[in-house]
Motif scaffolding. Sequence first.
Motif, PDB file in Angstrom:
ATOM      1  N   GLU A   7      80.530  49.948  71.844  1.00 18.62           N
ATOM      2  CA  GLU A   7      81.647  49.530  72.983  1.00 18.62           C
ATOM      3  C   GLU A   7      83.079  49.424  72.274  1.00 18.62           C
ATOM      4  OE1 GLU A   7      81.072  46.226  75.497  1.00 18.62           O
ATOM      5  OE2 GLU A   7      78.888  45.937  74.400  1.00 18.62           O
ATOM      6  N   PRO A   8      83.513  51.535  72.100  1.00 18.52           N
ATOM      7  CA  PRO A   8      84.541  51.173  71.790  1.00 18.52           C
ATOM      8  C   PRO A   8      85.745  51.036  72.259  1.00 18.52           C
ATOM      9  CG  PRO A   8      83.074  53.381  72.060  1.00 18.52           C
ATOM     10  CD  PRO A   8      82.955  52.428  72.026  1.00 18.52           C
ATOM     11  N   GLY A   9      86.776  50.000  71.695  1.00 20.80           N
ATOM     12  CA  GLY A   9      87.651  49.641  72.212  1.00 20.80           C
ATOM     13  C   GLY A   9      87.497  48.195  73.228  1.00 20.80           C
ATOM     14  N   GLY A  10      87.084  47.988  73.064  1.00 24.12           N
ATOM     15  CA  GLY A  10      86.469  46.502  74.344  1.00 24.12           C
ATOM     16  C   GLY A  10      85.453  45.993  72.979  1.00 24.12           C
ATOM     17  N   TYR A 122      92.338  65.829  71.656  1.00 25.68           N
ATOM     18  CA  TYR A 122      91.981  64.923  73.322  1.00 25.68           C
ATOM     19  C   TYR A 122      93.478  64.895  73.831  1.00 25.68           C
ATOM     20  CZ  TYR A 122      91.346  61.035  76.418  1.00 25.68           C
ATOM     21  OH  TYR A 122      91.376  60.246  77.632  1.00 25.68           O
TER      22      TYR A 122
ATOM     23  N   ALA B  98      83.593  59.644  80.340  1.00 25.67           N
ATOM     24  CA  ALA B  98      85.448  60.694  80.403  1.00 25.67           C
ATOM     25  C   ALA B  98      85.875  58.965  80.354  1.00 25.67           C
ATOM     26  CB  ALA B  98      85.810  60.669  81.527  1.00 25.67           C
ATOM     27  N   TYR B 100      84.323  56.410  78.776  1.00 27.74           N
ATOM     28  CA  TYR B 100      83.561  55.766  77.316  1.00 27.74           C
ATOM     29  C   TYR B 100      84.704  57.158  76.638  1.00 27.74           C
ATOM     30  CZ  TYR B 100      80.729  55.222  73.353  1.00 27.74           C
ATOM     31  OH  TYR B 100      80.000  54.604  72.766  1.00 27.74           O
ATOM     32  N   LEU B 101      85.001  58.140  76.029  1.00 30.69           N
ATOM     33  CA  LEU B 101      85.534  58.788  75.228  1.00 30.69           C
ATOM     34  C   LEU B 101      87.152  58.069  75.117  1.00 30.69           C
ATOM     35  CD1 LEU B 101      86.060  61.155  73.888  1.00 30.69           C
ATOM     36  CD2 LEU B 101      86.838  62.744  75.616  1.00 30.69           C
ATOM     37  N   ALA B 103      88.258  55.536  75.754  1.00 29.17           N
ATOM     38  CA  ALA B 103      87.847  53.670  74.997  1.00 29.17           C
ATOM     39  C   ALA B 103      87.352  54.279  73.512  1.00 29.17           C
ATOM     40  CB  ALA B 103      86.741  52.864  75.058  1.00 29.17           C
TER      41      ALA B 103
END
Lengths: 129, 129
Positions: A7-10, A122, B98, B100-101, B103
């Motif tokens: 869960e990247p970022g969260g 990105y 999207a 998820y990316l 994040a």
Amino acid sequence: MPRGHWEPGGGFGGSACPRRIARFLEPCLLLLLRGDATHGYGLLEALRQFGFAPGTVDASVIYRILREMEQAGWVSSQWDTTGSGAPRRVYTVTPDGAEYLAAWISDLRATRDEIDQFIRAYTTQSGER
Amino acid sequence: MPRGHWEPGGGFGGSACPRRIARFLEPCLLLLLRGDATHGYGLLEALRQFGFAPGTVDASVIYRILREMEQAGWVSSQWDTTGSGAPRRVYTVTPDGAEYLAAWISDLRATRDEIDQFIRAYTTQSGER
DNA sequence: CACCCTATGTGCATGATGTCAATAAAGACG
DNA sequence: CGTCTTTATTGACATCATGCACATAGGGTG
């Protein structure tokens, strides 16, 4: 979400999670040992300055890495029985260890540049839409 | 040096080694899939633009991650039998993918800042000597 | 058919890391 | 002294990410 996903970022307790970088504790410990921290238990709290929230790193992990680095020749240790309480194993960075840390720094610089490049790719792609 | 050590800055085929970041292939594949690459085998060469030297990534790793991401709902796939040769499984990024990316990007920014902080700590300590 | 290339997939081994339990020493306290 | 707490260290096991070897299959080419 499948188990094990990060869960990247969260997730990860809200911290920025330096553990995304493999073996990152290694250079952290070397840098701390070049400073004033000297033994395993004392390193635990000192890690906070590198983004490790208190309690996120188990002490056993620290000791394991210290022993591995001693086997590799990056650090050497001696017992310190002068203070009160249990004797402490005191670590110092060897010249080889200093070189190893320098190599880590150069590698981290490259990794940072790769991340920057990816983020630029990105934002460029997103901006073109 | 004990086996398994990564020799930062030197080893790993001389590349800058984006694999220092765990699961980095995941956001790479998502970003590529938002572009024009569509199936696993084609993604192999496209990865070069993110610092992966040709031959450093095994194809099986790509397919494994694609299937995991499909199970997670980040991508969806359909078979493409129009071309000559073996049928291709063609992937597209879902709205969840999207997110998820996005994040991942925010997490990578944080990771980059942690690296910067660590490098600053190193240069400061070295400069004080 | 034998062989090669593209394309996708499975299975296993290893390495990095997290979690938990165990050991041990020194001082405090009854 | 016995035991409790704190500090320090080590070991054992589980999980996850990753790499490598190999299997399968369609189609082209000799």
